[in-house]
Design an enzyme around this catalytic site. Structure first.
Site, PDB file in Angstrom:
ATOM      1  CD  GLU A 322      -2.932   1.130   2.318  1.00 11.98           C
ATOM      2  OE1 GLU A 322      -2.505   0.729   3.416  1.00 11.98           O
ATOM      3  OE2 GLU A 322      -4.066   1.562   2.145  1.00 11.98           O
ATOM      4  CB  ALA A 462      -0.161  -3.152  11.753  1.00  9.78           C
ATOM      5  CG  MET A 463      -0.218  -3.638   4.883  1.00  7.93           C
ATOM      6  SD  MET A 463      -1.088  -2.120   4.401  1.00  7.93           S
ATOM      7  CE  MET A 463      -2.265  -2.788   3.225  1.00  7.93           C
ATOM      8  CG  ASN A 465      -0.779  -7.241   3.769  1.00 10.29           C
ATOM      9  OD1 ASN A 465      -0.763  -6.324   2.977  1.00 10.29           O
ATOM     10  ND2 ASN A 465       0.178  -7.437   4.673  1.00 10.29           N
ATOM     11  CG  HIS A 497      -6.198   0.586  12.465  1.00 15.49           C
ATOM     12  ND1 HIS A 497      -6.523   1.924  12.462  1.00 15.49           N
ATOM     13  CD2 HIS A 497      -5.719   0.326  11.223  1.00 15.49           C
ATOM     14  CE1 HIS A 497      -6.243   2.446  11.279  1.00 15.49           C
ATOM     15  NE2 HIS A 497      -5.744   1.490  10.497  1.00 15.49           N
ATOM     16  CD  GLU A 498      -3.583  -2.725  10.648  1.00 15.18           C
ATOM     17  OE1 GLU A 498      -4.027  -2.880   9.502  1.00 15.18           O
ATOM     18  OE2 GLU A 498      -3.040  -1.660  11.014  1.00 15.18           O
ATOM     19  CD  GLU A 520      -5.628   3.466   6.636  1.00 14.65           C
ATOM     20  OE1 GLU A 520      -5.817   3.165   7.820  1.00 14.65           O
ATOM     21  OE2 GLU A 520      -5.127   2.682   5.810  1.00 14.65           O
TER      22      GLU A 520
HETATM   23 ZN    ZN Z   1      -5.216   1.463   8.460  1.00 15.30          ZN
END
Ligand code: ZN
Length: 805
Positions: A322, A462-463, A465, A497-498, A520
C-alpha cells in the site's frame, strides 16, 4: 495501514490519572503533579515551554515535510500518480510507436496472424459467393466515389484536423506537469498520458509463481493474467516497477496474438501495442516471465532482517504494497478498483516457511531440494492487499476463534526467539476482535484463516493484508512482565484497527486514494469502539477526543493543511497522515453521533453488503447513512460530510453572553497564523455546526444546529453560570469564550472540577492553549484554567520533571 499513533503517556497508572484529570493532550504527553506554589510555577512554566516548543516543532516539522523548499513536498513519489487521468484511451499514432531502447524481441512473442486463421468455414463460403458480386459492384462504387469526390475529401480532411487538434489538446493538458514533461520525453512510444490506467481492459485472475532467493535477493517469477477487454482497443497497459522482463506471451482462445512490448519507467507502466484491435468481451491471457532484485527498502517484496538474541542475523522476505508497491513485485493493474482473484505459488527452501493471504492448498517437491507451496485462490481483492512472506527462523502459535460463524484459524508468526511469552495477548485480542466485528457488521469474515506476522523491519505500525496482517514487532508482541499497560493498549488499538480493515477497506474499498479516509478514518474510529468493547475498564473512548480530534486539529490549524478529500496525487504516501487517520475518525464520530449510533451501525451494515468485493465513494456511504439517520435539524448527512471532508481546516466558534442568551459568531476558519497571508488563506468556507452545550444549572446536554449560511446566531440559555459548548468533544471545531465565561469556568474547576467531565476539561484546556498561540486569547487565561490541577493532583512524578529542568 496503521501509522504510528499520537504519543501516549508513558505509564499506565499515571496515564489513567491524567485522562481522568484531563491534563494529557496530544501535544502534552506529560504529567503534572504539584501541591505547593513552587511546584505549580514549575509546572506552568515547563508545561508552557514544552507545549510551545512542541507546537513549534511539530508545526515546523509538518511544514518542512510538506514544503521543504517552500513549494514542493519533500517526499517525492514516482510521477505516475495524478488524478487527472482520462478513462478513455488516447488515440494511438502508429508513427510514434517505435520501441524504447530496451524493448524486447522474444521467442514467445512470435507473430502469428491468428485472426486470419480463425475464420470459420461458413464465413469463407459466404465470402467466395460475395466476391463475384463484389467485383460487379466495384466499378459502380468507383464511380460513386468519384462523384462524392471533393466533398468527401474535404470532410475527411476536416475530421483529421479535428482529431489532430484533440490529440494536441490532450497532450497539452497531460504535459502540463513536470512529471509529464519527463514522461513525454521518455515514453513517446506509449502515447498514453495518464498515470491512471485505461479502463479498456480489466484483470479477472492472476496466477503467480514466485521464487525469492533469501541468500542473494534474486527473485524469479512468472505471472499469468486473465484479462477481459471492456472496450475495443489496440493498447494494453499495466503497472510494473523495477522488474526485468524475460519473456511474454499473449493468447486469445489459445492462439497467440502479435503485440509489440514497450515500457515507460517514469510512469511505471508496461504496454503492449497490438497490430489488430481487441474487441469488447474478448478474454486474453498475458503470461510474463520476469525477475527482480529484493532490497531492504520496505516496499514491494523486500528483505526483513532479524537480529537474534544470539547476535545472529536472519533474512526473511515480506511485502508492503500500500498504496502502489504491488507493481514492484508483479506486473499488475495496480489500482484499488481493479479487483481480481490471486492464485499464489511460492518456491522456497525446505527449512523456510511461506505464507500468503489464503490457506496452503498443498506443498510438493520442486527441484534441487526446493519446495513449491501452492495457496488457495483468493477472494476478489485489490492488488495492495496481496501479501506473501518467506520466513527464515520463524515459528508460530495457533488458536481458533470460538464465537464466529465458522472457526477461523489465527496464527501468530514471530522469530523463534521472540515467540514464547509474547504471543498470547496478540492472539487473544485478534480472536476477540474478529468476534466483535463479525457481530457488529453482521457479516462473516470471509476467509478461513488470518496470520499475524511480526517483522523487525516494517515501515508502518501494521498493514491489513487480507488474511496475512503484517506488524512491526512492537505493535504485536507483548510481554506481560516487562511492558507497560499503555503499550498493551497501543497493541490492542492497532490489532482492532487492522481487523476492522478486513471489512472496511478489504471487503469494501475506496474507489481511489483521494478518499483513503474511507479506509483509514473508519479503521481509526472502529478501533476505539472495538477496544472499548473488549476492554471496558480502560475507558478508551475518553481518549478518543485527545488522540483524534485534538491531535488532528493541530496540523489542520496550519496554513499548509489540506482537505480530507485531496486531488493532489503527487505523493500518495502523504495522504497517510493525521488528516486521513485522525481528523477523518473525528468527523466520522461526529456523523455517527448526529445520526445516532444504532442508525449508523445499520447504515454501515447496508453499505458493506451493498459494495462487498467492490469499491465505493464517500457519497455512496453518506447517502445510506442519511437514509437511516435521525438528524435533529435541517442539515443532511451528505452535506455535513461534504463540508468537513472537502474543505480544509475547521471553524472557530466565538461565544458571547448577552441578555438574550448566547450569541455565537461562527464560520471563521481557525488558523494559528495571522496577518495578510492568513486572511487570504482563511477563505470563505462554510460549515454546518452541531453545537451540543451544557449549562451549569442543567446536567443534560442540548443540541443547537448552526446552518452553513448562518453567521451570528442567538438563542436563549437558562444559565447565568458557566456554559460549555461542544460538550463531549463531538463537533470538529474550537470554541473561544468571552472573559466572563472563562472566569466562571475557572471558578468551577477550582471549587469542584468533577462537575465538568474529563473530556470537557481536556477540550477547554486544549482550545484555550491553542487560542493563546494566536492574538485571540491571553495565555494567562490558559494558566488560570490550569490552576485547578495544583490542588487536584498529587506531587510525585511531575516533581522529577521539574528537578530535571
Ligand atoms: Zn489502516
Amino acid at each position: 495501514m496503521q501509522s504510528s499513533p499520537p504519543p501516549p503517556p508513558t505509564s499506565s497508572s499515571a496515564a489513567k490519572m491524567l485522562y481522568e484529570e484531563a491534563i494529557w493532550t496530544p501535544t502534552n504527553p506529560y504529567r503534572h503533579r504539584s501541591s505547593h506554589r513552587r511546584a505549580r510555577i514549575c509546572v506552568a512554566i515547563t508545561f508552557g515551554i514544552l507545549m510551545f516548543g512542541l507546537g513549534v516543532s511539530v508545526g515546523a516539522f509538518l511544514h518542512a515535510m510538506l514544503f521543504p523548499d517552500g513549494s514542493s513536498p519533500i517526499i517525492k513519489f514516482p510521477s505516475f500518480l495524478t488524478s487527472s487521468g482520462s478513462f478513455e484511451e488516447s488515440p494511438v499514432n502508429s508513427t510514434v510507436l517505435s520501441h524504447l531502447g530496451s524493448s524486447v524481441e522474444l521467442e514467445d512473442s512470435e507473430v502469428i496472424e491468428e485472426e486470419d486463421g480463425m475464420k470459420k468455414d461458413s464465413e469463407e463460403e459466404e465470402e467466395d459467393k460475395g466476391k463475384e458480386k463484389e467485383s460487379e459492384e466495384v466499378s459502380e462504387e468507383k464511380n460513386k466515389t468519384k462523384r462524392r469526390g471533393k466533398k468527401e475529401e474535404s470532410k475527411e480532411k476536416e475530421e483529421k484536423e479535428k482529431e489532430e487538434k484533440e490529440e494536441e489538446e490532450e497532450e497539452d493538458e497531460a504535459g502540463s506537469g513536470e512529471k509529464f514533461v519527463k514522461a513525454n520525453r521518455e515514453c513517446t512510444n506509449i502515447t498514453w498520458y495518464s498515470s491512471r490506467l485505461p479502463r479498456t481492459a480489466e484483470p479477472i485472475e492472476y496466477d503467480l509463481t514466485l521464487h525469492p532467493n533469501l541468500t542473494n535477493g534474486e527473485v524469479e517469477a512468472e505471472v499469468s493474467i486473465r484479462i477481459l477487454i471492456k472496450n475495443e482497443t489496440k493498447l494494453l497497459i499495466l503497472n510494473a516497477e523495477n522488474l526485468e522482463m524475460n519473456s511474454f506471451e499473449i493468447t486469445r482462445k489459445g492462439s497467440k496474438l502479435k503485440a509489440d512490448f514497450v515500457k515507460c519507467e517514469v510512469m511505471t507502466q508496461w504496454a503492449w501495442k497490438f497490430g489488430k484491435r481487441l474487441h469488447k468481451g474478448d478474454h486474453i491471457v498475458l503470461k510474463i516471465k520476469y525477475s527482480s532484485q529484493m532490497k531492504s527498502d520496505l516496499q514491494g517484496l523486500y528483505f526483513s532482517t532479524h537480529l537474534g538474541t544470539d547476535g545472529k542475523k536472519t533474512k526473511s522476505a515480506a511485502t508492503q504494497f500500500e498504496p502502489t508497491f504491488a507493481r514492484k513485485m508483479l506486473p499488475c493493474f495496480d489500482e484499488p478498483n481493479f479487483k481480481a482473484t490471486f492464485q499464489v505459488s511460492i518456491i522456497r527452501n525446505a527449512n523456510h516457511i511461506a505464507r500468503s493471504n489464503m490457506n496452503l492448498s498443498f506443498s510438493k517437491e520442486y527441484k534441487n531440494g526446493l519446495i513449491k507451496d501452492e495457496f488457495e485462490k483468493s477472494v476478489k481483492m485489490s492488488t495492495y492487499l496481496l501479501a506473501v512472506a518467506v520466513l527464515d527462523g520463524y515459528g508460530y502459535i495457533k488458536r481458533l476463534t470460538r464465537n464466529t460463524t465458522k472457526p477461523i484459524e489465527v496464527r501468530l508468526y514471530a522469530p523463534e526467539d521472540m515467540l514464547e511469552g509474547q504471543s498470547e495477548f496478540g492472539l487473544d485480542t485478534t480472536i476477540r476482535a474478529l468476534e466483535f466485528f463479525e457481530n457488529y457488521f453482521n457479516i462473516s469474515y470471509p476467509l478461513d484463516k488470518i496470520d499475524l506476522l511480526a517483522l523487525d523491519d516494517f515501515s508502518e505500525g501494521a498493514m491489513e493484508n487480507w488474511g496475512l496482517v503484517t506488524f512491526r514487532d512492537s505493535a504485536l508482541l507483548f510481554n506481560e512482565r516487562k511492558a507497560s499497560v499503555v503499550a498493551k493498549e497501543h497493541i490492542a488499538l492497532i490489532i482492532c484497527h487492522e481487523i476492522a480493515h478486513q471489512w472496511f477497506g478489504n471487503l469494501v474499498t475506496m474507489d481511489w486514494w483521494n478518499e483513503v479516509f474511507l479506509n483509514e478514518g473508519f479503521a481509526n474510529y472502529m478501533e476505539y469502539k472495538c477496544v472499548d468493547e473488549l476492554f471496558p475498564d480502560w475507558s478508551i473512548m475518553s481518549r478518543f477526543y485527545a488522540e483524534n480530534l485534538a491531535f488532528s486539529q493541530e496540523p489542520d490549524g496550519f496554513l499548509s493543511s489540506r482537505a480530507i478529500e485531496s486531488d493532489d496525487d503527487d505523493s500518495l504516501l502523504n495522504l497517510f497522515d493525521a488528516i486521513n487517520y485522525h481528523k477523518a475518525a473525528a468527523i466520522i464520530h461526529m456523523i455517527a453521533e448526529m445520526a445516532g449510533q444504532r442508525n449508523f451501525q445499520t447504515a454501515l451494515i447496508e453499505y458493506l453488503n451493498k459494495y462487498a468485493y467492490s469499491n465505493a465513494i464517500g457519497v455512496d456511504l453518506w447517502k445510506i447513512v442519511e437514509k437511516h439517520a435521525n438528524l435533529q435539524g435541517r442539515v443532511s448527512i451528505p452535506d455535513l460530510a461534504k463540508a468537513y471532508t472537502t474543505q480544509v481546516g475547521y471553524p472557530l466558534v466565538t461565544v458571547e453572553r448577552t441578555e438574550e442568551g448566547i450569541l455565537v459568531h461562527n464560520q471563521t476558519r481557525f488558523l494559528f497564523a495571522e496577518g495578510e497571508k492568513a486572511e487570504e488563506k482563511r477563505g470563505d468556507w462554510k460549515w454546518p455546526i452541531p453545537i451540543s452545550y451544557r449549562a451549569s444549572e442543567d446536567n443534560k446536554k442540548k443540541l443547537h444546529w448552526i446552518q452553513a449560511d448562518d453567521r451570528n446566531v442567538t438563542w436563549e440559555t437558562p444559565s447565568n453560570g458557566w456554559l460549555i459548548l461542544n460538550t463531549g468533544g463531538v463537533g470538529y471545531f474550537k470554541v473561544l469564550y468571552d472573559g466572563d465565561t472563562y472566569r466562571k469556568l475557572v471558578d468551577e474547576l477550582t471549587i469542584n472540577h468533577t462537575k465538568i467531565s474529563p473530556i470537557d476539561r481536556s477540550m477547554i484546556l486544549v482550545d484555550s492553549y491553542d487560542l493563546s498561540k494566536t492574538s485571540l486569547l491571553n495565555i494567562s487565561v490558559y494558566f488560570d484554567l490550569l490552576e485547578y490541577v495544583e490542588s487536584k493532583l498529587s506531587l510525585g512524578y511531575w516533581g522529577i520533571g521539574c528537578v530535571a529542568t
